[in-house]
Design a protein around this motif. Structure first.
Motif, PDB file in Angstrom:
ATOM      1  N   GLU A  60      23.903  66.934  83.039  1.00 12.32           N
ATOM      2  CA  GLU A  60      22.453  66.747  83.052  1.00 12.32           C
ATOM      3  C   GLU A  60      21.998  65.829  84.179  1.00 12.32           C
ATOM      4  OE1 GLU A  60      20.966  68.539  80.982  1.00 12.32           O
ATOM      5  OE2 GLU A  60      22.174  68.786  79.179  1.00 12.32           O
ATOM      6  N   GLY A  61      22.930  65.464  85.071  1.00 11.01           N
ATOM      7  CA  GLY A  61      22.568  64.548  86.143  1.00 11.01           C
ATOM      8  C   GLY A  61      22.487  63.111  85.714  1.00 11.01           C
ATOM      9  N   MET A  62      23.146  62.776  84.592  1.00 14.34           N
ATOM     10  CA  MET A  62      23.055  61.426  84.034  1.00 14.34           C
ATOM     11  C   MET A  62      24.276  60.576  84.361  1.00 14.34           C
ATOM     12  SD  MET A  62      20.125  61.784  82.819  1.00 14.34           S
ATOM     13  CE  MET A  62      19.939  60.191  82.031  1.00 14.34           C
ATOM     14  N   GLY A  63      25.152  61.047  85.222  1.00 11.46           N
ATOM     15  CA  GLY A  63      26.305  60.249  85.621  1.00 11.46           C
ATOM     16  C   GLY A  63      27.596  60.722  84.998  1.00 11.46           C
ATOM     17  N   PRO A  64      28.711  60.115  85.426  1.00 12.99           N
ATOM     18  CA  PRO A  64      30.027  60.586  84.966  1.00 12.99           C
ATOM     19  C   PRO A  64      30.319  60.297  83.505  1.00 12.99           C
ATOM     20  CG  PRO A  64      30.252  58.635  86.334  1.00 12.99           C
ATOM     21  CD  PRO A  64      28.815  59.041  86.426  1.00 12.99           C
ATOM     22  N   SER A 100      30.716  65.079  80.178  1.00 11.30           N
ATOM     23  CA  SER A 100      31.696  66.109  79.825  1.00 11.30           C
ATOM     24  C   SER A 100      32.476  65.761  78.575  1.00 11.30           C
ATOM     25  CB  SER A 100      32.687  66.312  80.981  1.00 11.30           C
ATOM     26  OG  SER A 100      33.683  67.241  80.620  1.00 11.30           O
ATOM     27  N   ALA A 101      32.602  66.722  77.686  1.00  9.89           N
ATOM     28  CA  ALA A 101      33.467  66.577  76.508  1.00  9.89           C
ATOM     29  C   ALA A 101      34.900  66.977  76.823  1.00  9.89           C
ATOM     30  CB  ALA A 101      32.935  67.423  75.361  1.00  9.89           C
ATOM     31  N   ARG A 102      35.174  67.205  78.108  1.00 10.39           N
ATOM     32  CA  ARG A 102      36.509  67.558  78.588  1.00 10.39           C
ATOM     33  C   ARG A 102      37.049  68.830  77.941  1.00 10.39           C
ATOM     34  NH1 ARG A 102      37.945  65.267  83.364  1.00 10.39           N
ATOM     35  NH2 ARG A 102      37.609  63.019  83.399  1.00 10.39           N
ATOM     36  N   ASN A 141      38.368  71.887  88.821  1.00  9.05           N
ATOM     37  CA  ASN A 141      39.595  71.446  88.171  1.00  9.05           C
ATOM     38  C   ASN A 141      39.371  71.014  86.731  1.00  9.05           C
ATOM     39  OD1 ASN A 141      38.094  69.244  89.183  1.00  9.05           O
ATOM     40  ND2 ASN A 141      39.876  67.902  89.033  1.00  9.05           N
ATOM     41  N   GLN A 142      38.147  71.199  86.255  1.00 10.45           N
ATOM     42  CA  GLN A 142      37.798  70.840  84.880  1.00 10.45           C
ATOM     43  C   GLN A 142      37.163  72.051  84.212  1.00 10.45           C
ATOM     44  OE1 GLN A 142      35.391  67.225  85.215  1.00 10.45           O
ATOM     45  NE2 GLN A 142      36.650  66.563  86.930  1.00 10.45           N
ATOM     46  N   GLY A 143      36.585  71.855  83.058  1.00 10.92           N
ATOM     47  CA  GLY A 143      35.893  72.952  82.400  1.00 10.92           C
ATOM     48  C   GLY A 143      36.825  74.053  81.940  1.00 10.92           C
ATOM     49  N   TYR A 144      36.402  75.311  82.134  1.00 15.73           N
ATOM     50  CA  TYR A 144      37.042  76.463  81.484  1.00 15.73           C
ATOM     51  C   TYR A 144      37.789  77.380  82.448  1.00 15.73           C
ATOM     52  CZ  TYR A 144      32.884  74.921  78.926  1.00 15.73           C
ATOM     53  OH  TYR A 144      31.908  74.160  78.343  1.00 15.73           O
ATOM     54  N   ALA A 199      37.407  64.090  90.936  1.00 13.76           N
ATOM     55  CA  ALA A 199      38.135  63.202  90.032  1.00 13.76           C
ATOM     56  C   ALA A 199      37.290  62.812  88.832  1.00 13.76           C
ATOM     57  CB  ALA A 199      38.587  61.952  90.781  1.00 13.76           C
ATOM     58  N   ALA A 200      36.001  62.606  89.054  1.00 10.87           N
ATOM     59  CA  ALA A 200      35.094  62.214  87.975  1.00 10.87           C
ATOM     60  C   ALA A 200      34.464  63.449  87.345  1.00 10.87           C
ATOM     61  CB  ALA A 200      34.014  61.291  88.512  1.00 10.87           C
ATOM     62  N   PRO A 201      34.046  63.347  86.099  1.00  8.58           N
ATOM     63  CA  PRO A 201      33.423  64.509  85.434  1.00  8.58           C
ATOM     64  C   PRO A 201      32.091  64.915  86.047  1.00  8.58           C
ATOM     65  CG  PRO A 201      34.145  62.878  83.833  1.00  8.58           C
ATOM     66  CD  PRO A 201      34.228  62.228  85.162  1.00  8.58           C
ATOM     67  N   ALA A 202      31.351  63.963  86.617  1.00  6.97           N
ATOM     68  CA  ALA A 202      30.032  64.278  87.159  1.00  6.97           C
ATOM     69  C   ALA A 202      29.627  63.199  88.146  1.00  6.97           C
ATOM     70  CB  ALA A 202      29.004  64.385  86.034  1.00  6.97           C
ATOM     71  N   THR A 203      28.701  63.557  89.016  1.00  5.37           N
ATOM     72  CA  THR A 203      28.183  62.579  89.968  1.00  5.37           C
ATOM     73  C   THR A 203      27.203  61.640  89.277  1.00  5.37           C
ATOM     74  OG1 THR A 203      26.935  62.308  92.026  1.00  5.37           O
ATOM     75  CG2 THR A 203      26.311  64.147  90.612  1.00  5.37           C
ATOM     76  N   GLY A 204      27.071  60.452  89.832  1.00  3.69           N
ATOM     77  CA  GLY A 204      26.123  59.493  89.296  1.00  3.69           C
ATOM     78  C   GLY A 204      24.799  59.508  90.017  1.00  3.69           C
TER      79      GLY A 204
END
Length: 998
Positions: free
Chosen positions: A759-763, A767-769, A937-940, A967-972
């Motif tokens: 949602e653009g809210m940071g790493p 993500s629920a991995r 490298n994440q997700g499905y 490396a991080a789930p999302a950008t900050g």
């Protein structure tokens, strides 16, 4: 005459030669009366105010003076001081002083008389010293108790243990005692000295050492305190803030002679020790090279557990739920406590087995998250290792659940097998606290330390622990201080790291031998009876061993349905392999919706903002639509009607992290007044339990896992506040939920609700991995199952280790929740739930999608213009969850609704091979691409791609449209987030983007 007492006689210090008879220690604290002592130092006639009619008053005044001399009138203060110092009563009495100037002479005379009595202050100080001494033993006596069977360490982890100051003749060794006092008290003997040992002191109401006596010589007081607190039992309880509970414990350990056993009880204890010891010796003889993590050094554990169970059973307990580590005699517990068939245990060492599913390999830290649940007449026993109890945070987390309304087990008995070593680590390097059990102090749980080489002390402590749990319904800890005769396992060499300890252990006589010799010396048993008991159990083991050679299959199905009677067929199979429609009639949907949008309690004031939410719900019901929260409401409410208990727990689940649920309404005018509308749906509905949890994931998820395991006909859900909060509960997921049936031979229907979405809210909290859960799925990506198999979808569910879904519509979420409980078996369900979709105007479902005959859609195919002319479709996009709405918006903006088809995979695992094959075949001219909002490298993607390739027999490539690896789930950064989103959409709808790739 017998009721006439003189103050003069009472005020003199009593000596040991004066026999003092007292009331029971159970007397009310306020009833402070003196004893009948026929010793007068002056004629009674000379003291009319000490007549029988006034004596009680005088005694009360004296007691008040002893506690605080300033609490009585000055004349009484002078009188008591003078009389106690030896002045005749007539001289000691001083009339109230006049208020005239001439009274100064009288004051001076009285003051000189008081100052002439140097022993007065000493008497008061001595009484206070005795009370302080008693309290010192109660608080710190456990620090010098003889707890270590090896005699190496004391409780404070010092390298020496003070000698026993009580000799075999029960005489006090004063020289040793003075040294001990340095450990127990501040300032040594509190001012007392040897000349005070034979003085008699009145006992405070906070001790039971007197038994039927209220006064004892100091020497006897010390002896009884030593016997109560400094022998083989160390009691920690003075930190408990409930006075009644402290008194209860004092009575259990201070009352003289309370720890008594009948000869029959001693013989039973010996027989149990025989079974415990000889079982380990039998395994050692038969399988000397196998690791079995035996019980040698703490053989007393088996009779300890049986004592707890026996005593609890006497107190009305019907069922015991027990959790334990993988070591500390797991096989011994199975054999001699749970009474699993010995041949079934022995055959697990046999390589001829066709099925070798292990039911006893428990993780070392699992004891604190073993299945625990609340039912009438059910209790839990948890076994722990000392190093894990001190080192694992799960212990602290679960202790803090112990008294929470929706999580309590009404008291758990914790048994710590304290072998004073963690693998090879000395306890002085493994913890900062004196004891491994100090964490239990945070919840006021009493801690009973006991030397495991004293079986009778162990049995008594276990009885008290069971009684405590039954009386107060609170946790209690039994710390069995023992040793480990072998290394970390039977093949390990402990002398590498603990040479001095194991030199002592090699010389240590086994507890069975010690106790047998004691009982023989007492005449409780004779040597032939003891040897016959050993021969009898050895024969039982040998016969079971012979039968085990004929065992070809380990009967794991015997354990599969426990404790689920009637859930499976006799051979452990589900009673059917079909699932009914999960749809509901419109009347039921409407009724639930109306209750969900109302306050079914009169004179209940809700928040104004909540009034608007309920109004919106009501409008949706009128329009025959549901959003995410209302769909969940209807799923839960319908199951309650069918008698299914619903339990939803997690941090802030009552309202919902995103303020969408509001299952618990709060009266704005009355504190703590709440309303749960879902419990007002039907006259005879099942209960709905929704409970905000403590800020714990590991402990709470473990609790819910146990609840679901014990309650197959309940829908148990744990919601993470954000999806990545499951990180701190990963051990539960990895060790128990994922391999539940394969590793533990247990089915479990727990549901994990994990909010997920970029949602653009940071790493953090994005993500629920999902990649973790998909990586642990047990299906083969390279094997296409038999798609023509009857009930293919249900068989897939039965064969998988868990179900992973990411629903894109409220209606499908509704169906998957209902399907979870209507299936004929149980599998864990992982649901990646939305955040922004909770209020997304397009994330709505019609009642038509939830009516009878409808089901959960594993795949939602394209239903727009592209599906009408499939030959014209140039790209078939596969996706799951929220990104679907981004894709449809972009497709419409680019006017590509006829060129690009979008298929949603709602159930990721088990993978819907059959439905996806139909989708691919429907669009023969389309290239295939997987689109996700997560990084590559994440997700499905890594899970979906090989399975899609298998589905189409690798006839086409499966392209990727999504974020680059990271490396991080999302950008900050919000701007970067939007740039990444637009890039993945450009890739998804650029029909030429993959042409340059081979």
């Amino acid at each position: 005459m017998f009721h006439l007492r003189t103050c003069a006689a009472k005020l003199r210090p009593l000596t040991a030669s004066q026999t003092v008879k007292t009331f029971s220690q159970n007397r009310p604290a306020a009833a402070r009366t003196f004893q009948q002592i026929r010793c007068y130092s002056a004629p009674v006639a000379a003291e009319p105010f000490l007549s029988g009619t006034s004596s009680n008053y005088v005694e009360e005044m004296y007691c008040a003076w002893l506690e605080n001399p300033k609490s009585v009138h000055k004349s009484w203060d002078i009188f008591f001081r003078n009389t106690n110092a030896g002045a005749p009563p007539g001289t000691a009495y001083q009339s109230p002083l006049p208020l005239s100037r001439g009274s100064l002479a009288a004051v001076a005379h009285a003051q000189s008389l008081v100052e002439a009595q140097p022993n007065v202050d000493k008497l008061v100080e001595d009484h206070l010293a005795v009370q302080s001494l008693i309290r010192a033993y109660q608080i710190r006596g456990h620090h010098v108790a003889q707890l270590d069977p090896l005699g190496i360490l004391d409780a404070d982890l010092d390298s020496s243990v003070p000698a026993d100051i009580i000799s075999s003749t029960d005489k006090l060794d004063l020289a040793v005692f003075k040294e001990r006092l340095r450990m127990l008290t501040v300032g040594g003997f509190y001012g007392l000295d040897e000349s005070d040992l034979d003085k008699v002191f009145h006992l405070p109401t906070t001790t039971f050492i007197g038994g039927q006596e209220s006064a004892l010589p100091l020497r006897e007081i010390i002896r009884r305190l030593e016997m109560a607190y400094c022998q083989h039992i160390g009691v920690e309880f003075m930190f408990i803030n409930d006075l009644e509970q402290c008194q209860w414990i004092r009575q259990k350990f201070e009352t003289p002679g309370i720890m008594q056993f009948t000869n029959e009880e001693k013989r039973t204890l010996l027989a149990r020790l025989v079974r415990s010891t000889r079982f380990e010796e039998f395994l050692q003889r038969k399988w000397s090279s196998e690791k079995r993590f035996g019980l040698e050094g703490c053989e007393v554990l088996i009779p300890a557990l049986k004592t707890i169970i026996d005593k609890s059973s006497e107190n009305g307990v019907d069922y015991v739920i027990m959790g334990m580590p993988h070591r500390y005699g797991r096989l011994n517990v199975l054999a001699n406590v749970i009474r699993k068939e010995l041949e079934q245990i022995f055959c697990q060492f046999d390589s001829k087995l066709e099925a070798a599913d292990e039911v006893t390999h428990l993780h070392r830290d699992t004891s604190s998250i073993a299945p625990t649940y609340t039912r009438p007449l059910v209790m839990s026993i948890l076994l722990h290792g000392d190093a894990a109890f001190a080192g694992q945070g799960i212990v602290y987390e679960t202790f803090h659940l112990s008294d929470l309304p929706s999580y309590t087990t009404h008291g758990t008995v914790h048994v710590v097998v304290n072998n004073q070593i963690g693998f090879t680590t000395d306890p002085r390097m493994a913890r900062s606290s004196p004891y491994p059990t100090d964490v239990a102090r945070v919840v006021n749980a009493p801690i009973f330390h006991v030397n495991s080489d004293d079986p009778e002390a162990v049995m008594y402590v276990c009885k008290v622990a069971a009684e405590w749990r039954s009386t107060f319904h609170k946790d209690v800890v039994v710390d069995l201080v023992c040793y480990r005769r072998n290394g970390h396992n039977e093949m390990d060499e402990p002398m590498f790291t603990q040479p001095l300890m194991y030199k002592q252990i090699r010389k240590q006589k086994p507890v069975l031998q010690k106790y047998a010799e004691l009982l023989v010396s007492q005449g409780v048993v004779n040597q032939p009876e003891y040897e016959e008991e050993i021969s009898k159990y050895d024969k039982i083991c040998e016969e079971a061993f012979a039968r085990s050679k004929d065992e070809k299959i380990l009967h794991i199905k015997h354990w599969l349905d426990s404790p689920w009677p009637g859930f499976f067929t006799l051979d452990g199979q589900p009673r059917s392999m079909s699932c009914p429609s999960t749809g509901l009639t419109e009347d039921i949907l409407t009724h639930i919706g109306n209750v969900a949008s109302s306050v079914p309690v009169e004179n209940f004031t809700i928040h104004g903002g909540l009034s608007r939410i309920l109004k919106t719900r009501g409008e949706m019901v009128k329009n025959r639509t549901v959003d995410w929260a209302l769909a969940e409401y209807m799923a839960f409410g319908s199951l309650l009607k069918e008698g299914i208990h619903i339990r939803l727990s997690g941090q802030d689940v009552e309202r919902g992290t995103f303020s969408h649920r509001h299952h618990v309404l709060h009266d704005q005018n009355v504190d703590k007044r709440t309303c749960i509308p879902m419990n007002h749906l039907w006259p005879n509905q099942a209960p709905y339990t929704v409970c905000n949890s403590s800020l714990s994931e590991y402990g709470v998820l473990g609790f819910e896992l146990g609840f679901a395991m014990a309650s197959p006909n309940a829908l148990v859900l744990w919601e993470a506040q954000f999806g990545d909060f499951h990180n701190t509960a990963q051990c539960i997921i990895d060790q128990f939920i994922c391999p539940g049936q394969a590793k533990w031979v247990r089915q479990n229907g727990i549901v994990l609700l994990l909010p997920h979405g970029m949602e653009g809210m940071g790493p953090e909290h994005s993500s629920a991995r999902p990649e973790r859960f998909l990586q642990m799925c047990n299906d083969d990506p390279d094997v296409l199952p038999d798609l023509k198999e009857a009930n293919f979808d249900i068989n897939q569910l039965y064969d998988c280790n868990w179900v992973v879904v990411n629903c894109s519509t409220p209606g499908n979420f509704f169906h998957v929740l209902r399907r979870q409980i209507l299936l004929p078996f149980r599998k864990p369900l992982i649901i990646f739930t939305p955040k922004s979709l909770l209020r997304h105007p397009e994330a709505r479902s019609s009642f038509d999608e939830m009516l009878p005959g409808t089901h959960f859609q594993r795949v939602i195919p394209e239903d727009g213009p592209a599906a009408q002319n499939p030959e014209n479709v140039k790209r078939l996009l596969f996706c799951t969850g929220k990104v679907y709405y981004d894709l449809t918006r972009e497709r419409k903006a680019r006017d590509m609704v006829g060129q690009v088809a979008i298929t949603r995979i709602e159930q990721l695992s088990p993978f819907p091979f059959d439905l996806l094959l139909k989708e691919v075949q429907k669009y023969p001219n389309a290239e295939l691409a997987w689109c996700q909002e997560e990084h590559k490298n994440q997700g499905y993607y890594d899970y979906v791609k090989p399975r899609l390739r298998t589905t189409i027999s690798r006839a086409k490539p499966v392209w990727y449209a999504g974020r680059d690896p990271a490396a991080a789930p999302a950008t900050g950064n919000k701007k970067t987030h939007l740039t990444e989103l637009q890039r993945l959409l450009d890739t998804a709808f650029d029909l030429d983007v993959f042409k340059n790739f081979s």
